[in-house]
Design an enzyme around this catalytic site. Structure first.
Site, PDB file in Angstrom:
ATOM      1  N   TYR A 122       0.753  -1.270  -0.063  1.00  0.00           N
ATOM      2  CA  TYR A 122      -0.016   0.122   0.084  1.00  0.00           C
ATOM      3  C   TYR A 122       1.047   1.143   0.089  1.00  0.00           C
ATOM      4  O   TYR A 122       0.487   2.253  -0.545  1.00  0.00           O
ATOM      5  CB  TYR A 122      -1.073   0.103   1.128  1.00  0.00           C
ATOM      6  N   GLU A 178      -8.667  -6.724   4.668  1.00  0.00           N
ATOM      7  CA  GLU A 178      -7.818  -7.852   3.845  1.00  0.00           C
ATOM      8  C   GLU A 178      -7.223  -8.456   5.017  1.00  0.00           C
ATOM      9  O   GLU A 178      -7.128  -9.993   4.666  1.00  0.00           O
ATOM     10  CB  GLU A 178      -6.912  -7.249   2.739  1.00  0.00           C
TER      11      GLU A 178
END
Length: 419
Positions: free
Chosen positions: A95, A137
């Site tokens: 990310y 997630e």
């Protein structure tokens, strides 16, 4: 929580994203892959070349900006993307990389219009959105590993059987190479298959719907061979699976994932509509319904080019013969002379609303469909024109999510075109 000033700044960029969103995401992927080519092992190269991934990301960024003050509104989309990320092996450490190059792409495309205030606001907003994704997630990874028969990343499966279903579709029956149990799944879900093709620099990962009912000691995927056609290159993975993978060989699979699932709490009739290889999740739903809810009325409708490419027809017709609550109808775009002689289909050409109204007994039902994007756009419009509530319409994209409300570049009429 985001500051009021940040929210206002992000909101002010919505019109810009509507115009330049795809250009920004295209530049983003170029920059990220240049500096982190290892991520090409995760992303679908074909979707990159066709621009589908860039469009999907642009739509997601636009939705996030438009709903920055009420991010819960896009939570269903976040969960859908998170399922894909978990099945692909996207991790928290990815990310910051995405954030870095997304901001760099915004600056690169917008130039001086991307002021320091705008970039700072987007940095803050991205941090909040990324935290949401990572949290969801992380929970998905944990659930995938902890469930009975589960695993966290990729696991070796052996091809127990390889069955040709039609001229273009072949099924692979996959059993765990370690001989242990496999995770349960919901009808409609998919697995990711990771392939290393000799001569290719990077691995390839593709998602394939599970085409059988849960509860078996194997998973089944049914893969359409994507040959080169009309300027489109052949599908590397599908061709490799058809030509090179034989019984006894190993494939690496993620645990089942996906938000497109059959609502088993709904007792109303079910309508399953598919085009081409989009029938795979529908077969899973059909098999599950007749096994677990045999009184529930099912209408199964499938569109194919002709009988030569129509997979699993005999299986569905056998179910209908044994279960009077199941009705089936076939639509062939270009039927062969043999199809015509045998009366192998009910409609020639494309699925349309007047015909659907003759074969679907009630509008008070759950509608599920999957197939090529033009097929789904036309079908979505037909169902809405018929007055079907949006909450009763469920569909699955093969590949990056798109927008069924946008006009199709290839024509709305192509409702039975094979994927």
């Amino acid at each position: 929580m985001l500051r009021v000033e940040t929210i206002e700044t992000i909101k002010s960029t919505v019109p810009v994203l509507e115009v330049h969103g795809k250009e920004i995401t295209k530049r983003f992927y170029q920059m990220m892959f240049t500096h982190h080519p290892e991520l090409l092992n995760v992303f679908n190269h074909a979707n990159q070349k066709q621009g589908r991934q860039q469009t999907a990301l642009a739509n997601a960024v636009y939705a996030a900006a438009a709903n920055i003050d009420k991010l819960e509104a896009i939570l269903p989309v976040v969960k859908q993307i998170a399922h894909k990320h978990r099945s692909l092996g996207v991790k928290a450490e990815h990310y910051p990389i995405v954030g870095q190059y997304l901001l760099a792409a915004i600056k690169d495309v917008l130039g001086d219009a991307a002021t320091d205030d705008i970039l700072q606001a987007w940095a803050e907003a991205y941090g909040v959105i990324a935290d949401v994704f990572m949290g969801i997630e992380a929970e998905m990874y944990e659930n995938a590993e902890r469930q009975e028969g589960g695993w966290p990343s990729f696991r070796a499966f052996r091809v127990e059987r390889k069955v040709k279903e039609s001229e273009v579709i072949t099924s692979f029956y996959l059993v765990p190479d370690d001989g242990k149990a496999i995770a349960a799944f919901e009808p409609g879900q998919y697995v990711s298959v990771k392939i290393e093709i000799p001569g290719e620099s990077h691995t390839h990962i593709r998602q394939y719907s599970l085409s059988g009912a849960p509860g078996r000691p194997y998973y089944r995927i049914s893969v359409k061979r994507e040959d080169a056609i009309e300027g489109r290159p052949a599908g590397k993975v599908s061709v490799y699976l058809h030509e090179q993978i034989e019984e006894g060989e190993i494939l690496w699979l993620s645990a089942p994932a996906g938000e497109f699932t059959l609502d088993r709490t709904d007792t109303r009739p079910v309508v399953l509509i598919s085009g081409g290889v989009g029938l795979t999740p529908m077969i899973s739903m059909l098999d599950t319904l007749v096994e677990t809810d045999p009184k529930r009325q099912v209408t199964f409708i499938h569109a194919a080019r002709n009988g030569n490419v129509h997979a699993m027809k005999a299986h569905v017709e056998e179910i209908a013969a044994q279960h009077p609550q199941v009705s089936v109808s076939w639509c062939y775009e270009q039927p062969t002379e043999l199809d015509k002689a045998e009366g192998a289909f009910q409609k020639e050409g494309f699925i349309d609303l007047p015909w659907l109204q003759t074969v679907i007994p009630t509008r008070d039902a759950g509608f599920y469909f999957c197939g090529p994007v033009p097929f789904m756009k036309a079908l979505n419009r037909a169902l809405k024109d018929w007055g079907i509530m949006a909450s009763d319409i469920h569909y699955e994209f093969f590949g990056p999510a798109g927008d069924l409300e946008q006009p199709s570049e290839t024509g709305e009429a192509e409702v039975s075109r094979q994927r």
